[in-house]
Motif scaffolding. Structure first.
Motif, PDB file in Angstrom:
ATOM      1  N   ASP A 113      27.580  50.747  37.701  1.00  0.00           N
ATOM      2  CA  ASP A 113      28.512  49.995  38.554  1.00  0.00           C
ATOM      3  C   ASP A 113      29.946  50.493  38.399  1.00  0.00           C
ATOM      4  OD1 ASP A 113      26.405  48.479  39.509  1.00  0.00           O
ATOM      5  OD2 ASP A 113      26.738  46.838  38.099  1.00  0.00           O
ATOM      6  N   ASP A 114      30.347  50.784  37.170  1.00  0.00           N
ATOM      7  CA  ASP A 114      31.705  51.278  36.939  1.00  0.00           C
ATOM      8  C   ASP A 114      31.916  52.647  37.582  1.00  0.00           C
ATOM      9  OD1 ASP A 114      32.380  49.013  35.511  1.00  0.00           O
ATOM     10  OD2 ASP A 114      32.049  49.940  33.547  1.00  0.00           O
ATOM     11  N   GLU A 129      21.662  51.227  48.222  1.00  0.00           N
ATOM     12  CA  GLU A 129      21.158  51.192  46.853  1.00  0.00           C
ATOM     13  C   GLU A 129      19.651  51.425  46.884  1.00  0.00           C
ATOM     14  OE1 GLU A 129      21.837  48.296  42.998  1.00  0.00           O
ATOM     15  OE2 GLU A 129      21.833  47.403  44.993  1.00  0.00           O
ATOM     16  N   TRP A 139      22.512  54.803  43.610  1.00  0.00           N
ATOM     17  CA  TRP A 139      23.220  54.588  44.868  1.00  0.00           C
ATOM     18  C   TRP A 139      23.298  55.902  45.627  1.00  0.00           C
ATOM     19  CZ3 TRP A 139      25.025  50.395  47.389  1.00  0.00           C
ATOM     20  CH2 TRP A 139      25.065  49.197  46.678  1.00  0.00           C
TER      21      TRP A 139
END
Length: 152
Positions: A113-114, A129, A139
């Protein structure tokens, strides 16, 4: 057994310099600086002025840019990397279909996510995704020119 071959990945672009900036920031690579080579070629009269541009305060070859891994060898005179390298070249036609070859960028464990968020701040966009359970989670994204790449 023979030695590994030297290679680079060439990516067609609309505007090579900004896309090289994006990928250098995305991968932690360095944008190659050909200004010493350009100065030499200008001094010998072998490089026409229309072949030269400027980007980020450096003389550059118009329509071309490259990035290289910061730990790989390179020629200090030409600035050309001799290891992991991406070359961007401007072409007249626009991108019209899905890439047949793409880059996968891997996050640190637990950092997907980061990494996706960081790439978005650089100009990437999320497409969709993919969650294949134990087989993988990633992703699919676009770089600033619409080239697909994956982040896992």
């Amino acid at each position: 057994m023979s030695a590994a071959l030297s290679w680079k990945l060439v990516i067609d672009t609309r505007d090579a310099q900004p896309l090289a900036d994006f990928w250098a920031a995305a991968l932690g690579y360095e944008v190659e600086d050909p200004s010493a080579l350009i100065a030499h070629l200008r001094s010998t009269g072998t490089l026409p002025e229309e072949a030269v541009g400027e980007h980020a305060g450096h003389a550059v070859f118009r329509g071309y840019a490259a990035v290289r891994h910061p730990e790989d060898p390179y020629d200090p005179f030409t600035g050309i990397g001799r290891g992991r390298r991406l070359l961007f070249q401007d072409v007249p036609e626009p991108k019209t279909v899905k890439n047949r070859l793409h880059i996968d960028v891997h996050a640190e464990p637990g950092g997907l996510d980061d990494l996706v968020a960081r790439l978005e701040t650089l100009g990437a966009t999320r497409l969709h995704e993919v969650d294949k359970g134990p087989a993988g989670h990633w992703w699919v994204m676009h770089d600033p020119e619409g080239n697909e790449f994956c982040v896992a």
